[in-house]
Enzyme design. Structure first.
Site, PDB file in Angstrom:
ATOM      1  N   LYS A  40      17.804  30.908  54.607  1.00  0.00           N
ATOM      2  CA  LYS A  40      17.598  32.274  54.175  1.00  0.00           C
ATOM      3  C   LYS A  40      18.809  32.241  52.924  1.00  0.00           C
ATOM      4  O   LYS A  40      20.074  32.238  53.194  1.00  0.00           O
ATOM      5  CB  LYS A  40      18.231  33.332  55.133  1.00  0.00           C
ATOM      6  CG  LYS A  40      18.274  34.803  54.798  1.00  0.00           C
ATOM      7  CD  LYS A  40      18.988  35.757  55.794  1.00  0.00           C
ATOM      8  CE  LYS A  40      18.983  37.063  54.929  1.00  0.00           C
ATOM      9  NZ  LYS A  40      19.932  38.012  55.871  1.00  0.00           N
ATOM     10  N   ASN A  75      20.586  43.150  62.040  1.00  0.00           N
ATOM     11  CA  ASN A  75      21.803  42.819  62.891  1.00  0.00           C
ATOM     12  C   ASN A  75      22.507  43.781  63.302  1.00  0.00           C
ATOM     13  O   ASN A  75      22.692  44.034  64.657  1.00  0.00           O
ATOM     14  CB  ASN A  75      22.425  41.721  61.987  1.00  0.00           C
ATOM     15  CG  ASN A  75      23.478  40.717  62.512  1.00  0.00           C
ATOM     16  OD1 ASN A  75      24.124  39.762  62.329  1.00  0.00           O
ATOM     17  ND2 ASN A  75      23.941  41.328  63.763  1.00  0.00           N
ATOM     18  N   THR A  76      23.432  44.399  62.574  1.00  0.00           N
ATOM     19  CA  THR A  76      24.428  45.332  62.629  1.00  0.00           C
ATOM     20  C   THR A  76      23.808  46.433  63.738  1.00  0.00           C
ATOM     21  O   THR A  76      24.441  46.819  64.777  1.00  0.00           O
ATOM     22  CB  THR A  76      24.963  45.814  61.652  1.00  0.00           C
ATOM     23  OG1 THR A  76      25.089  44.819  60.628  1.00  0.00           O
ATOM     24  CG2 THR A  76      26.158  46.967  61.828  1.00  0.00           C
ATOM     25  N   GLY A 104      24.320  46.225  56.513  1.00  0.00           N
ATOM     26  CA  GLY A 104      25.281  47.074  57.596  1.00  0.00           C
ATOM     27  C   GLY A 104      25.484  48.511  57.496  1.00  0.00           C
ATOM     28  O   GLY A 104      26.337  49.202  58.201  1.00  0.00           O
ATOM     29  N   ALA A 149      18.061  44.238  55.841  1.00  0.00           N
ATOM     30  CA  ALA A 149      19.340  44.880  55.685  1.00  0.00           C
ATOM     31  C   ALA A 149      19.038  46.544  55.593  1.00  0.00           C
ATOM     32  O   ALA A 149      18.040  47.097  55.072  1.00  0.00           O
ATOM     33  CB  ALA A 149      19.865  44.541  54.372  1.00  0.00           C
ATOM     34  N   GLY A 150      19.807  47.297  56.092  1.00  0.00           N
ATOM     35  CA  GLY A 150      19.778  48.665  56.230  1.00  0.00           C
ATOM     36  C   GLY A 150      19.209  49.394  57.345  1.00  0.00           C
ATOM     37  O   GLY A 150      19.459  50.553  57.561  1.00  0.00           O
TER      38      GLY A 150
END
Length: 255
Positions: free
Chosen positions: A94, A204-205, A155, A182-183
């Site tokens: 990635k 992830n977050t 994040g 993301a986001g």
């Protein structure tokens, strides 16, 4: 769904950072059924993650997708990719090249340069990019077979800030796997991405920082499945006016 000729059943890719413990991370991986987990070589090396962490990831059965998180130049990302291939024994990478310190927006110019060199060296590159169509074309020309447009800054949990741009990407690249990366903050964000026709979601977050990471991971997986079904079912068009479900013609007239 295929990435670089490999069949993948789960449309959720899960990051491995910021979890309260490796055990909770393992619970989240099992709860959502992901087949691909991303790992930042720079972050784990800096944190001193031991053999137990890598053994735990292998025990989950998920495929490791190393990433170049934290890199701010093409050469830095290329060097990190070489290290990751040696450590993890995979040519999947990635590719992240950060250009803005506040938003962590990709440096798309360095990203294309790094992607071209890495694909020429036999890497299967998963580029973290913006939702720009021209940048997407340049990445495909550089040899990428997958695009990973952001939904919002990493994040941030803002969801999809520019759904129209993602919709345009889907129309412009109908045969290219698109992974929103993301986001994503809530299951509804993940479902929206899939309803737009995205092939997968990487997050992830939202899971790692949830009060119950395993429950959130499961919720994300279900939302992605629901969004995918909603997209493939050919949903009805939106209308400005109400349309009665009961026909007016043929109703009895009461005097």
């Amino acid at each position: 769904m295929q990435f670089y000729g490999t069949d993948i059943a789960s449309r959720l890719l899960l990051g491995t950072a910021q979890y309260p413990s490796p055990a909770i991370l393992a619970e989240a991986i099992h709860a959502c059924g992901t087949q691909i987990v991303t790992v930042s070589l720079r972050r784990e090396t800096a944190q001193g993650s031991g053999a137990g962490f890598w053994d735990m990831l292998r025990d989950t059965g998920a495929r490791v997708l190393p990433n170049t998180a934290g890199c701010h130049s093409a050469q830095e990302a290329i060097t990190t990719a070489h290290m990751a291939r040696e450590i993890f024994g995979t040519n999947w990478i990635k590719l992240e090249v950060i250009g803005h310190s506040d938003t962590l927006q990709p440096d798309v110019f360095a990203l294309v340069d790094a992607a071209r060199e890495l694909t020429n060296e036999g890497f299967a590159v998963f580029p973290y990019t913006t939702d720009d169509l021209v940048v997407g074309e340049r990445l495909l020309d550089a040899g990428c077979e997958v695009l990973m447009p952001w939904g919002a800054p990493i994040g941030s949990g803002q969801g999809l800030r520019t759904p129209d741009a993602l919709r345009a990407m889907r129309a412009h690249f109908p045969d290219t796997p698109l992974i929103v990366d993301a986001g994503i903050g809530r299951p509804s964000d993940a479902a929206q991405a899939m309803e737009l026709g995205m092939d997968a979601v990487l997050l992830n977050t939202a899971v790692a920082r949830a009060g119950d990471p395993a429950a959130m991971a499961r919720g994300m997986a279900l939302a992605i499945e629901a969004g995918r079904l909603g997209h493939t079912a050919d949903p009805m068009e939106r209308r400005d006016m109400a349309v009665p479900s009961t026909p007016i013609l043929g109703l009895a007239e009461l005097g």
